[in-house]
Enzyme design. Structure first.
Site, PDB file in Angstrom:
ATOM      1  N   TYR A  11       0.827  -1.221   0.000  1.00 38.77           N
ATOM      2  CA  TYR A  11       0.000   0.000   0.000  1.00 38.77           C
ATOM      3  C   TYR A  11       0.851   1.255   0.000  1.00 38.77           C
ATOM      4  CZ  TYR A  11      -4.205  -2.672   0.667  1.00 38.77           C
ATOM      5  OH  TYR A  11      -5.259  -3.540   0.471  1.00 38.77           O
ATOM      6  N   VAL A  12       2.012   1.185   0.636  1.00 40.29           N
ATOM      7  CA  VAL A  12       2.891   2.354   0.671  1.00 40.29           C
ATOM      8  C   VAL A  12       3.776   2.377  -0.576  1.00 40.29           C
ATOM      9  CG1 VAL A  12       4.802   3.447   1.910  1.00 40.29           C
ATOM     10  CG2 VAL A  12       2.861   2.549   3.176  1.00 40.29           C
ATOM     11  N   VAL A  86       8.582  -2.537   3.657  1.00 38.15           N
ATOM     12  CA  VAL A  86       8.100  -3.900   3.913  1.00 38.15           C
ATOM     13  C   VAL A  86       7.284  -3.946   5.207  1.00 38.15           C
ATOM     14  CG1 VAL A  86      10.073  -4.908   2.706  1.00 38.15           C
ATOM     15  CG2 VAL A  86      10.205  -4.552   5.167  1.00 38.15           C
ATOM     16  N   THR A  88       5.874  -4.474   8.886  1.00 39.37           N
ATOM     17  CA  THR A  88       6.377  -4.427  10.263  1.00 39.37           C
ATOM     18  C   THR A  88       5.220  -4.825  11.188  1.00 39.37           C
ATOM     19  OG1 THR A  88       5.900  -2.059  10.208  1.00 39.37           O
ATOM     20  CG2 THR A  88       8.210  -2.698   9.962  1.00 39.37           C
ATOM     21  N   GLU A 134      12.206   5.860  15.445  1.00 44.92           N
ATOM     22  CA  GLU A 134      12.926   7.092  15.802  1.00 44.92           C
ATOM     23  C   GLU A 134      11.935   8.292  15.857  1.00 44.92           C
ATOM     24  OE1 GLU A 134      13.353   5.277  13.125  1.00 44.92           O
ATOM     25  OE2 GLU A 134      15.306   4.302  13.187  1.00 44.92           O
ATOM     26  N   LEU A 139       4.028   8.571  15.869  1.00 49.89           N
ATOM     27  CA  LEU A 139       3.217   7.745  16.773  1.00 49.89           C
ATOM     28  C   LEU A 139       2.237   8.621  17.543  1.00 49.89           C
ATOM     29  CD1 LEU A 139       5.480   5.137  18.627  1.00 49.89           C
ATOM     30  CD2 LEU A 139       3.945   4.793  16.718  1.00 49.89           C
ATOM     31  N   CYS A 194      -2.750   1.401  10.579  1.00 47.41           N
ATOM     32  CA  CYS A 194      -1.829   2.176  11.414  1.00 47.41           C
ATOM     33  C   CYS A 194      -2.286   2.452  12.849  1.00 47.41           C
ATOM     34  CB  CYS A 194      -1.564   3.517  10.743  1.00 47.41           C
ATOM     35  SG  CYS A 194      -0.743   3.330   9.167  1.00 47.41           S
ATOM     36  N   LYS A 257     -12.401   2.200   5.273  1.00 52.60           N
ATOM     37  CA  LYS A 257     -12.987   3.513   4.976  1.00 52.60           C
ATOM     38  C   LYS A 257     -13.333   3.511   3.503  1.00 52.60           C
ATOM     39  CE  LYS A 257      -8.605   5.922   4.054  1.00 52.60           C
ATOM     40  NZ  LYS A 257      -7.726   7.044   4.343  1.00 52.60           N
ATOM     41  N   ARG A 264      -7.522  -3.875   6.225  1.00 46.80           N
ATOM     42  CA  ARG A 264      -6.716  -4.161   7.412  1.00 46.80           C
ATOM     43  C   ARG A 264      -7.313  -3.494   8.656  1.00 46.80           C
ATOM     44  NH1 ARG A 264      -0.950  -2.808   4.960  1.00 46.80           N
ATOM     45  NH2 ARG A 264      -2.154  -1.037   4.193  1.00 46.80           N
TER      46      ARG A 264
HETATM   47  N1  LIG Z   1      -0.398   1.605   4.936  1.00 46.91           N
HETATM   48  C1  LIG Z   1      -0.108   2.763   5.457  1.00 46.91           C
HETATM   49  O1  LIG Z   1      -0.901   3.705   5.383  1.00 46.91           O
HETATM   50  C2  LIG Z   1       1.193   2.997   6.156  1.00 46.91           C
HETATM   51  C3  LIG Z   1       1.448   4.273   6.602  1.00 46.91           C
HETATM   52  C4  LIG Z   1       2.631   4.550   7.244  1.00 46.91           C
HETATM   53  C5  LIG Z   1       3.571   3.567   7.414  1.00 46.91           C
HETATM   54  N2  LIG Z   1       3.342   2.333   6.992  1.00 46.91           N
HETATM   55  C6  LIG Z   1       4.418   1.358   7.166  1.00 46.91           C
HETATM   56  O2  LIG Z   1       5.023   1.107   5.893  1.00 46.91           O
HETATM   57  C7  LIG Z   1       5.426  -0.254   5.804  1.00 46.91           C
HETATM   58  C8  LIG Z   1       4.758  -0.913   4.609  1.00 46.91           C
HETATM   59  O3  LIG Z   1       3.355  -0.835   4.780  1.00 46.91           O
HETATM   60  P1  LIG Z   1       2.353  -1.335   3.653  1.00 46.91           P
HETATM   61  O4  LIG Z   1       1.018  -0.884   4.076  1.00 46.91           O
HETATM   62  O5  LIG Z   1       2.858  -0.958   2.312  1.00 46.91           O
HETATM   63  O6  LIG Z   1       2.483  -2.942   3.822  1.00 46.91           O
HETATM   64  P2  LIG Z   1       2.019  -4.068   2.786  1.00 46.91           P
HETATM   65  O7  LIG Z   1       1.796  -5.316   3.565  1.00 46.91           O
HETATM   66  O8  LIG Z   1       0.920  -3.581   1.919  1.00 46.91           O
HETATM   67  O9  LIG Z   1       3.301  -4.271   1.852  1.00 46.91           O
HETATM   68  C9  LIG Z   1       4.531  -4.765   2.277  1.00 46.91           C
HETATM   69  C10 LIG Z   1       5.121  -5.601   1.139  1.00 46.91           C
HETATM   70  O10 LIG Z   1       6.479  -5.933   1.465  1.00 46.91           O
HETATM   71  C11 LIG Z   1       6.747  -7.218   0.924  1.00 46.91           C
HETATM   72  N3  LIG Z   1       7.941  -7.767   1.569  1.00 46.91           N
HETATM   73  C12 LIG Z   1       8.101  -8.156   2.868  1.00 46.91           C
HETATM   74  N4  LIG Z   1       9.365  -8.533   3.093  1.00 46.91           N
HETATM   75  C13 LIG Z   1      10.057  -8.365   1.935  1.00 46.91           C
HETATM   76  C14 LIG Z   1      11.404  -8.581   1.536  1.00 46.91           C
HETATM   77  N5  LIG Z   1      12.318  -9.009   2.422  1.00 46.91           N
HETATM   78  N6  LIG Z   1      11.737  -8.324   0.254  1.00 46.91           N
HETATM   79  C15 LIG Z   1      10.823  -7.865  -0.638  1.00 46.91           C
HETATM   80  N7  LIG Z   1       9.524  -7.639  -0.325  1.00 46.91           N
HETATM   81  C16 LIG Z   1       9.146  -7.887   0.951  1.00 46.91           C
HETATM   82  C17 LIG Z   1       5.459  -8.007   1.179  1.00 46.91           C
HETATM   83  O11 LIG Z   1       5.330  -9.126   0.349  1.00 46.91           O
HETATM   84  C18 LIG Z   1       4.391  -6.925   0.913  1.00 46.91           C
HETATM   85  O12 LIG Z   1       3.915  -6.995  -0.431  1.00 46.91           O
HETATM   86  C19 LIG Z   1       5.038  -0.884   7.145  1.00 46.91           C
HETATM   87  O13 LIG Z   1       6.168  -0.795   7.990  1.00 46.91           O
HETATM   88  C20 LIG Z   1       3.940   0.017   7.662  1.00 46.91           C
HETATM   89  O14 LIG Z   1       3.838  -0.012   9.061  1.00 46.91           O
HETATM   90  C21 LIG Z   1       2.179   2.014   6.357  1.00 46.91           C
HETATM   91  O1  LIG Z   2     -13.834  11.297  12.084  1.00 46.46           O
HETATM   92  C1  LIG Z   2     -13.405  10.178  11.773  1.00 46.46           C
HETATM   93  C2  LIG Z   2     -12.263   9.985  10.964  1.00 46.46           C
HETATM   94  C3  LIG Z   2     -11.837   8.692  10.680  1.00 46.46           C
HETATM   95  N1  LIG Z   2     -12.533   7.618  11.157  1.00 46.46           N
HETATM   96  C4  LIG Z   2     -12.057   6.252  10.871  1.00 46.46           C
HETATM   97  O2  LIG Z   2     -10.688   6.172  11.278  1.00 46.46           O
HETATM   98  C5  LIG Z   2      -9.995   5.231  10.468  1.00 46.46           C
HETATM   99  C6  LIG Z   2      -8.708   5.811   9.919  1.00 46.46           C
HETATM  100  O3  LIG Z   2      -9.005   6.803   8.951  1.00 46.46           O
HETATM  101  P1  LIG Z   2      -7.878   7.680   8.229  1.00 46.46           P
HETATM  102  O4  LIG Z   2      -7.024   8.299   9.256  1.00 46.46           O
HETATM  103  O5  LIG Z   2      -8.580   8.566   7.282  1.00 46.46           O
HETATM  104  O6  LIG Z   2      -7.102   6.579   7.381  1.00 46.46           O
HETATM  105  P2  LIG Z   2      -5.616   6.004   7.360  1.00 46.46           P
HETATM  106  O7  LIG Z   2      -5.331   5.769   5.920  1.00 46.46           O
HETATM  107  O8  LIG Z   2      -5.529   4.866   8.326  1.00 46.46           O
HETATM  108  O9  LIG Z   2      -4.631   7.183   7.820  1.00 46.46           O
HETATM  109  C7  LIG Z   2      -4.064   7.254   9.135  1.00 46.46           C
HETATM  110  O10 LIG Z   2      -2.929   6.424   9.259  1.00 46.46           O
HETATM  111  C8  LIG Z   2      -1.862   6.731   8.330  1.00 46.46           C
HETATM  112  C9  LIG Z   2      -0.764   5.702   8.553  1.00 46.46           C
HETATM  113  O11 LIG Z   2      -0.001   5.990   9.702  1.00 46.46           O
HETATM  114  C10 LIG Z   2      -1.385   8.158   8.577  1.00 46.46           C
HETATM  115  O12 LIG Z   2      -0.343   8.456   7.645  1.00 46.46           O
HETATM  116  C11 LIG Z   2      -2.537   9.135   8.423  1.00 46.46           C
HETATM  117  O13 LIG Z   2      -2.100  10.448   8.748  1.00 46.46           O
HETATM  118  C12 LIG Z   2      -3.650   8.715   9.395  1.00 46.46           C
HETATM  119  O14 LIG Z   2      -4.787   9.564   9.252  1.00 46.46           O
HETATM  120  C13 LIG Z   2     -10.982   4.795   9.385  1.00 46.46           C
HETATM  121  O15 LIG Z   2     -11.544   3.551   9.748  1.00 46.46           O
HETATM  122  C14 LIG Z   2     -12.021   5.886   9.398  1.00 46.46           C
HETATM  123  O16 LIG Z   2     -13.291   5.447   8.963  1.00 46.46           O
HETATM  124  C15 LIG Z   2     -13.654   7.801  11.949  1.00 46.46           C
HETATM  125  O17 LIG Z   2     -14.277   6.834  12.391  1.00 46.46           O
HETATM  126  N2  LIG Z   2     -14.075   9.074  12.227  1.00 46.46           N
END
Ligand SMILES: NC(=O)c1ccc[n+]([C@@H]2O[C@H](COP(=O)([O-])OP(=O)(O)OC[C@H]3O[C@@H](n4cnc5c(N)ncnc54)[C@H](O)[C@@H]3O)[C@@H](O)[C@H]2O)c1
Ligand SMILES: O=c1ccn([C@@H]2O[C@H](COP(=O)(O)OP(=O)(O)O[C@H]3O[C@H](CO)[C@@H](O)[C@H](O)[C@H]3O)[C@@H](O)[C@H]2O)c(=O)[nH]1
EC number: 1.1.1.22
Length: 402
Positions: A11-12, A86, A88, A134, A139, A194, A257, A264
């Site tokens: 997703y990232v 990847v 965590t 860090e 957080l 998250c 959402k 997730r």
């Molecule tokens: N989804 C979010 O909004 C979000 C926001 C902030 C931070 N993060 C952090 O970013 C990181 C990635 O999140 P994500 O949502 O993209 O996860 P994700 O599960 O969607 O993707 C992670 C990918 O990494 C791959 N992978 C794992 N180990 C590997 C390796 N050794 N070599 C190659 N590929 C490998 C997996 O197969 C998977 O496709 C996590 O640490 C997460 O906590 C996610």
């Molecule tokens: O007033 C509100 C706002 C949100 N939600 C719910 O809260 C959850 C999280 O929503 P949102 O924060 O929009 O989505 P994320 O994509 O999880 O984003 C959060 O998590 C990311 C990963 O850390 C951060 O980068 C973003 O700043 C942070 O908002 C969802 O289930 C929403 O439906 C509510 O119930 N009420």
């Protein structure tokens, strides 16, 4: 040509790299992953991730300066810049189980980079705020946001008990510029990859630093979120004569959402599991979530979702009392009740008159996102429960707990 390699096509990594490729046509971007099925999907017409506009961006750049590959080492070797994105997951065993981050995948990626990087070049390491250890402020930001939702959700329970309307309370509170109007929507609960994970991390860090009271304070944000989901299930069961056994219940929305196929930590998992625990038959419709994903989510253990897909333990059998359909009208046909669990725009404009006519009577609507006009639905004949709103006369006489 500058070459970027991103390890982790999730997703990232996927969407971030697609946008970099779009905006920087002179940079070659390779997104690599150990999951063959995920890379195959990125290279197909059916991308593994849904986000509005993502499809167009990928199609424009793929094969030009954006490549998806399982040849991890080759692309890392060739890259000038390497991103690590990847999994965590939350640890399920050992020190900090249930709270601390499992850094296995991250360390394995870092070691692999060191192994293939034999060019004699010194790498600079940058830590993005999203990499949490860090950067305490990320957080804290997520914990504050989640806390706002738990605060308004706690108020929603009090509103139901006192006859107040949580949307009016949110509006009034939000007009104080010190508080602000955003993130004050009461809901069936927050989800996403998250919020819970980050708060659990925060709790762990507090405990490790000898601050149990602070840890307890943040834990409460998750407890209220769990309470909100079980409160919703209780409302459904208690309203429907204290039994949903063998009754068809339609679930509209499964993603955490709207405008994403991401499930997730979606509150829909807990709500569905709660209703299944009371032997309901569920008919689930979400415009972007596949049957396979829903079945996986409903049969997976807590925290297992956050591992590479081919390493996730899968249940040998599907959840039999669940059917997944591709239409809201099909989901609600002959149902006793319908639950709205994701705020998809299309649920606001459904033909509820038609839905009512095709449902069993009395017909119930449980709006976990406050998106329908409850009064209009009541005029049609539905019994309506909406989070934090004055209760339907029917519900007033029912206990809040089944
Ligand atoms: N989804 C979010 O909004 C979000 C926001 C902030 C931070 N993060 C952090 O970013 C990181 C990635 O999140 P994500 O949502 O993209 O996860 P994700 O599960 O969607 O993707 C992670 C990918 O990494 C791959 N992978 C794992 N180990 C590997 C390796 N050794 N070599 C190659 N590929 C490998 C997996 O197969 C998977 O496709 C996590 O640490 C997460 O906590 C996610
Ligand atoms: O007033 C509100 C706002 C949100 N939600 C719910 O809260 C959850 C999280 O929503 P949102 O924060 O929009 O989505 P994320 O994509 O999880 O984003 C959060 O998590 C990311 C990963 O850390 C951060 O980068 C973003 O700043 C942070 O908002 C969802 O289930 C929403 O439906 C509510 O119930 N009420």
């Amino acid at each position: 040509m500058v070459k970027i390699c991103c390890i982790g096509a999730g997703y990232v990594g996927g969407p971030t790299m697609a946008v970099i490729a779009l905006k920087c046509p002179s940079i070659e971007v390779a997104v690599v992953d150990i999951s063959k099925s995920r890379i195959a999907a990125w290279n197909s017409d059916q991308l593994p991730i849904y986000e509005p506009g993502l499809d167009g961006v990928v199609k424009q750049c793929r094969g030009r300066n954006l490549f998806f590959s399982t040849d991890v080492e080759k692309h890392v070797f060739e890259a000038d810049i390497v991103f690590v994105s990847v999994n965590t997951p939350t640890k399920t065993q050992g020190l900090g189980a249930g709270k601390a981050a499992d850094l296995t995948y991250w360390e394995s990626a870092a070691r692999m980079i060191a192994d293939v990087s034999n060019k004699g070049i010194k790498f600079q390491i940058l830590s993005n705020p999203e990499f949490l250890a860090e950067e305490l402020s990320k957080l804290a930001a997520n914990a504050f946001l989640a806390q706002r939702i738990s605060s308004v959700n706690a108020m929603s329970a009090l509103c139901e008990a006192t006859g107040a309307n949580v949307q009016q309370v949110s509006y009034s509170v939000g007009t104080d510029s010190r508080i602000g109007p955003k993130f004050l929507n009461a809901s069936v609960g927050f989800g996403g990859s998250c919020f819970q994970k980050d708060i659990l991390n925060l709790v762990y860090i507090c405990e490790c630093n000898g601050l149990p009271e602070v840890a307890e304070y943040w834990k409460q944000v998750i407890k209220i979120n769990d309470y909100q989901k079980s409160r919703f299930v209780n409302r459904v069961v208690s309203s429907m004569f204290n039994t949903v056994s063998n009754k068809k219940i339609a679930i509209l929305g499964f993603a955490f959402k709207k405008d994403t196929g991401d499930t997730r930590e979606t509150p829909a998992i807990d709500v569905c599991q709660g209703l299944l625990g009371d032997k309901a038959n569920l008919s689930i419709y979400d415009p972007q979530v596949t049957e396979d994903q829903i079945q996986r989510d409903l049969s997976m253990n807590k925290f297992d979702w956050d591992h590479p897909i081919h390493l996730q333990p899968t249940s040998p059998t599907t959840v039999k009392k669940v059917s997944v359909v591709w239409d809201a009208y099909e989901a609600t046909k002959d149902a006793h009740g319908l639950c709205i669990l994701t705020e998809w725009d299309e649920f606001k404009t459904l033909d509820y008159q038609k839905i009512f006519e095709n449902m069993q009577k009395p017909a119930f609507v449980f709006d976990g996102r406050n998106i329908v006009d409850a009064d209009k639905l009541r005029e049609i004949g539905f019994i309506v429960y909406a989070i934090g709103k004055p209760l339907d006369p029917w519900l007033k006489d029912m206990p809040a707990v089944a």
